[in-house]
Design a protein around this motif. Structure first.
Motif, mmCIF file in Angstrom:
data_model
loop_
_atom_site.group_PDB
_atom_site.id
_atom_site.type_symbol
_atom_site.label_atom_id
_atom_site.label_comp_id
_atom_site.label_asym_id
_atom_site.label_seq_id
_atom_site.Cartn_x
_atom_site.Cartn_y
_atom_site.Cartn_z
ATOM 1 N N ILE A 147 0.858 -1.185 0.000
ATOM 2 C CA ILE A 147 0.000 0.000 0.000
ATOM 3 C C ILE A 147 0.891 1.230 0.000
ATOM 4 O O ILE A 147 1.726 1.409 0.887
ATOM 5 N N ILE A 148 0.719 2.096 -1.017
ATOM 6 C CA ILE A 148 1.432 3.362 -1.051
ATOM 7 C C ILE A 148 0.426 4.489 -0.861
ATOM 8 O O ILE A 148 -0.777 4.251 -0.749
ATOM 9 N N ARG A 149 0.910 5.736 -0.816
ATOM 10 C CA ARG A 149 0.038 6.900 -0.626
ATOM 11 C C ARG A 149 0.150 7.828 -1.828
ATOM 12 O O ARG A 149 1.248 8.088 -2.316
ATOM 13 N N ILE A 150 -0.993 8.333 -2.285
ATOM 14 C CA ILE A 150 -1.037 9.212 -3.458
ATOM 15 C C ILE A 150 -1.751 10.509 -3.087
ATOM 16 O O ILE A 150 -2.823 10.486 -2.477
ATOM 17 N N GLY A 151 -1.134 11.636 -3.432
ATOM 18 C CA GLY A 151 -1.737 12.947 -3.245
ATOM 19 C C GLY A 151 -1.903 13.641 -4.585
ATOM 20 O O GLY A 151 -1.489 13.128 -5.626
ATOM 21 N N ALA A 152 -2.519 14.819 -4.567
ATOM 22 C CA ALA A 152 -2.763 15.589 -5.794
ATOM 23 C C ALA A 152 -2.283 17.026 -5.584
ATOM 24 O O ALA A 152 -2.352 17.555 -4.479
ATOM 25 N N PRO A 153 -1.809 17.686 -6.652
ATOM 26 C CA PRO A 153 -1.314 19.051 -6.510
ATOM 27 C C PRO A 153 -2.440 20.083 -6.488
ATOM 28 O O PRO A 153 -3.480 19.912 -7.119
ATOM 29 N N GLY A 154 -2.223 21.140 -5.739
ATOM 30 C CA GLY A 154 -3.099 22.305 -5.754
ATOM 31 C C GLY A 154 -2.290 23.530 -6.132
ATOM 32 O O GLY A 154 -1.132 23.423 -6.544
ATOM 33 N N GLU A 155 -2.881 24.718 -6.001
ATOM 34 C CA GLU A 155 -2.186 25.944 -6.381
ATOM 35 C C GLU A 155 -0.943 26.176 -5.533
ATOM 36 O O GLU A 155 0.113 26.539 -6.036
ATOM 37 N N GLU A 156 -1.076 25.993 -4.213
ATOM 38 C CA GLU A 156 0.029 26.324 -3.316
ATOM 39 C C GLU A 156 0.418 25.172 -2.393
ATOM 40 O O GLU A 156 1.319 25.337 -1.562
ATOM 41 N N ALA A 157 -0.253 24.035 -2.503
ATOM 42 C CA ALA A 157 0.041 22.940 -1.582
ATOM 43 C C ALA A 157 -0.381 21.626 -2.200
ATOM 44 O O ALA A 157 -1.109 21.592 -3.198
ATOM 45 N N LEU A 158 0.083 20.538 -1.593
ATOM 46 C CA LEU A 158 -0.382 19.216 -1.974
ATOM 47 C C LEU A 158 -1.633 18.875 -1.186
ATOM 48 O O LEU A 158 -1.852 19.382 -0.080
ATOM 49 N N SER A 159 -2.444 18.012 -1.735
ATOM 50 C CA SER A 159 -3.680 17.607 -1.075
ATOM 51 C C SER A 159 -3.391 16.594 0.029
ATOM 52 O O SER A 159 -2.242 16.191 0.269
ATOM 53 N N ASN A 160 -4.449 16.164 0.678
ATOM 54 C CA ASN A 160 -4.403 14.984 1.531
ATOM 55 C C ASN A 160 -3.985 13.784 0.677
ATOM 56 O O ASN A 160 -3.970 13.848 -0.550
ATOM 57 N N VAL A 161 -3.639 12.685 1.312
ATOM 58 C CA VAL A 161 -3.215 11.499 0.566
ATOM 59 C C VAL A 161 -4.227 10.372 0.753
ATOM 60 O O VAL A 161 -4.913 10.297 1.782
ATOM 61 N N LEU A 162 -4.336 9.511 -0.261
ATOM 62 C CA LEU A 162 -5.205 8.350 -0.216
ATOM 63 C C LEU A 162 -4.377 7.089 -0.423
ATOM 64 O O LEU A 162 -3.388 7.105 -1.163
ATOM 65 N N PRO A 163 -4.766 5.969 0.219
ATOM 66 C CA PRO A 163 -4.034 4.719 0.014
ATOM 67 C C PRO A 163 -4.260 4.172 -1.386
ATOM 68 O O PRO A 163 -5.338 4.333 -1.969
ATOM 69 N N PHE A 164 -3.239 3.499 -1.928
ATOM 70 C CA PHE A 164 -3.265 2.980 -3.281
ATOM 71 C C PHE A 164 -2.637 1.590 -3.261
ATOM 72 O O PHE A 164 -1.537 1.402 -2.741
ATOM 73 N N HIS A 165 -3.348 0.602 -3.812
ATOM 74 C CA HIS A 165 -2.959 -0.803 -3.698
ATOM 75 C C HIS A 165 -2.090 -1.226 -4.875
ATOM 76 O O HIS A 165 -2.509 -1.133 -6.033
ATOM 77 N N VAL A 166 -0.872 -1.702 -4.583
ATOM 78 C CA VAL A 166 0.043 -2.203 -5.599
ATOM 79 C C VAL A 166 0.178 -3.708 -5.420
ATOM 80 O O VAL A 166 0.483 -4.185 -4.319
ATOM 81 N N ASP A 167 -0.085 -4.480 -6.494
ATOM 82 C CA ASP A 167 -0.034 -5.938 -6.424
ATOM 83 C C ASP A 167 0.731 -6.461 -7.635
ATOM 84 O O ASP A 167 0.931 -5.739 -8.612
ATOM 85 N N ASN A 168 1.154 -7.731 -7.558
ATOM 86 C CA ASN A 168 1.884 -8.322 -8.684
ATOM 87 C C ASN A 168 1.024 -9.264 -9.518
ATOM 88 O O ASN A 168 1.535 -10.036 -10.318
ATOM 89 N N VAL A 169 -0.298 -9.201 -9.324
ATOM 90 C CA VAL A 169 -1.232 -10.046 -10.064
ATOM 91 C C VAL A 169 -1.704 -9.304 -11.315
ATOM 92 O O VAL A 169 -1.953 -8.092 -11.264
ATOM 93 N N PRO A 170 -1.836 -9.984 -12.472
ATOM 94 C CA PRO A 170 -2.368 -9.320 -13.676
ATOM 95 C C PRO A 170 -3.739 -8.702 -13.413
ATOM 96 O O PRO A 170 -4.539 -9.249 -12.648
ATOM 97 N N GLU A 171 -4.010 -7.570 -14.057
ATOM 98 C CA GLU A 171 -5.283 -6.888 -13.803
ATOM 99 C C GLU A 171 -5.834 -6.258 -15.060
ATOM 100 O O GLU A 171 -5.113 -6.041 -16.039
ATOM 101 N N GLU A 172 -7.128 -5.971 -15.009
ATOM 102 C CA GLU A 172 -7.818 -5.327 -16.117
ATOM 103 C C GLU A 172 -9.007 -4.552 -15.571
ATOM 104 O O GLU A 172 -9.336 -4.635 -14.382
ATOM 105 N N ALA A 173 -9.679 -3.807 -16.448
ATOM 106 C CA ALA A 173 -10.811 -2.987 -16.045
ATOM 107 C C ALA A 173 -12.126 -3.731 -16.258
ATOM 108 O O ALA A 173 -12.222 -4.616 -17.113
ATOM 109 N N GLU A 174 -13.114 -3.368 -15.471
ATOM 110 C CA GLU A 174 -14.488 -3.860 -15.664
ATOM 111 C C GLU A 174 -14.949 -3.488 -17.074
ATOM 112 O O GLU A 174 -14.653 -2.402 -17.576
#
Length: 342
Positions: A147-174
């Motif tokens: 699990i890593i953390r991802i934030g987003a840029p704003g005008e003068e600061a970075l946003s809060n961060v959200l957890p992001f799941h990294v796995d080694n299993v093949p994946e695709e979209a619905e």
């Protein structure tokens, strides 16, 4: 940085201009999750926005499933405004501390997809307030799953961060309309599907060809990744007969969690095709109600958790330690525990 005493209410004033899009957020439960001495227990913060005439414009006592409140508000006119903060039932003591943030600050509400394959590059769609970017193209993921953390840029600061799941299993979209078994998307084993419950009453169906005799594990990653989805899983055999169901998987290694909202099912299918249905337990949905459906078939396993996590003892003495066993995917064999290099 503040502190709430018994019966206390804190107020802060600031000047704001018409059209400003404010984000008012509190960190409280996040800072001191729980004091294990009964009353009063948790600090449940409530925030209110007061206009220049003293009228309450809005209030919040949580954010989705998070007890720490967040308030989004577009200022209607120039003037001096106030933010008010107190405990929901006016308790308080020394450990009822908080950090209050007010401003036209970036706030990330969701990321899609909720994860990606280790070592790959993924295109992310960002949602939230006061963001300068709505997409992150070719975001490079680490080589190691976790699990890593991802934030987003704003005008003068970075946003809060959200957890992001990294796995080694093949994946695709619905893919397409898959709201009934007859339209189920196929999943190759092992595999991960990035999907979403797009609207209330929506369900998503998938088909997997699972060999009999070996445990099939189906797991949802949603709530633990910041999604508001309260998912449940239903497993059917090839004839459409229900063979398993789960709403909340109680994970004993997840720490003090009051609501284990992500389901996990392990079942030995009879062989051939079986079907998986993903739904929201509260019949809600929307763009933010994303999930990662992970399907694997393999050998049972276990994990150990020790309390305390480290020991100090005098030579020749004794000390107490509790070892918790987390049995996964039908593992029911004996486990031998021993001290290493004692």
């Amino acid at each position: 940085n503040g502190q709430i005493a018994s019966g206390e209410m804190n107020k802060y004033r600031f000047r704001a201009k018409k059209g400003q899009r404010l984000v008012i957020s509190v960190s409280a439960r996040e800072l001191v999750p729980y004091i294990a001495d009964a009353v009063p227990g948790w600090f449940q913060a409530v925030i209110s926005l007061i206009d220049p005439d003293g009228n309450e414009l809005a209030f919040a006592d949580d954010y989705r499933f998070d007890p720490d409140p967040v308030l989004f508000y577009k200022i209607p006119r120039d003037g001096e405004y106030k933010v008010r903060i107190h405990d929901s039932i006016y308790r308080g003591r020394e450990d009822f501390v908080y950090r209050l943030t007010v401003g036209e600050l970036p706030f990330l509400t969701s990321v899609f997809p909720l994860g990606g394959r280790a070592g790959s590059e993924v295109d992310l769609i960002l949602s939230g307030g006061n963001l300068t970017e709505r997409e992150m193209k070719r975001f490079v993921l680490p080589e190691t799953p976790g699990i890593i953390r991802i934030g987003a840029p704003g005008e003068e600061a970075l946003s809060n961060v959200l957890p992001f799941h990294v796995d080694n299993v093949p994946e695709e979209a619905e893919r397409g309309e898959n709201n009934r078994i007859g339209r189920a998307n196929d999943i190759a084993l092992p595999g991960i599907i990035n999907g979403a419950i797009d609207s209330p009453e929506d369900v998503d169906c998938y088909r997997v060809n699972a060999g009999g005799g070996r445990p099939l594990t189906v797991e949802i990653f949603a709530r633990r990744l910041g999604s508001p989805l309260d998912a449940n899983l239903t497993i059917y055999d090839g004839s459409g007969r229900q063979i398993a169901w789960n709403d909340d998987f109680d994970n004993p290694s997840a720490g003090l969690t009051t609501h284990h909202a992500d389901p996990r099912v392990t079942v030995k299918p009879p062989g051939g095709s079986c079907f998986i249905k993903v739904a929201d337990t509260q019949s809600r949905g929307g763009r933010a109600f994303a999930y990662r459906l992970k399907v694997t078939q393999g050998d049972p396993a276990f994990a150990l958790r020790a309390t305390p996590s480290s020991l100090n003892a005098r030579a020749g003495g004794t000390v107490q330690c509790t070892v918790h066993v987390v049995r996964l995917d039908g593992f029911d064999g004996p486990i031998r525990v021993a001290m290493k290099d004692a």
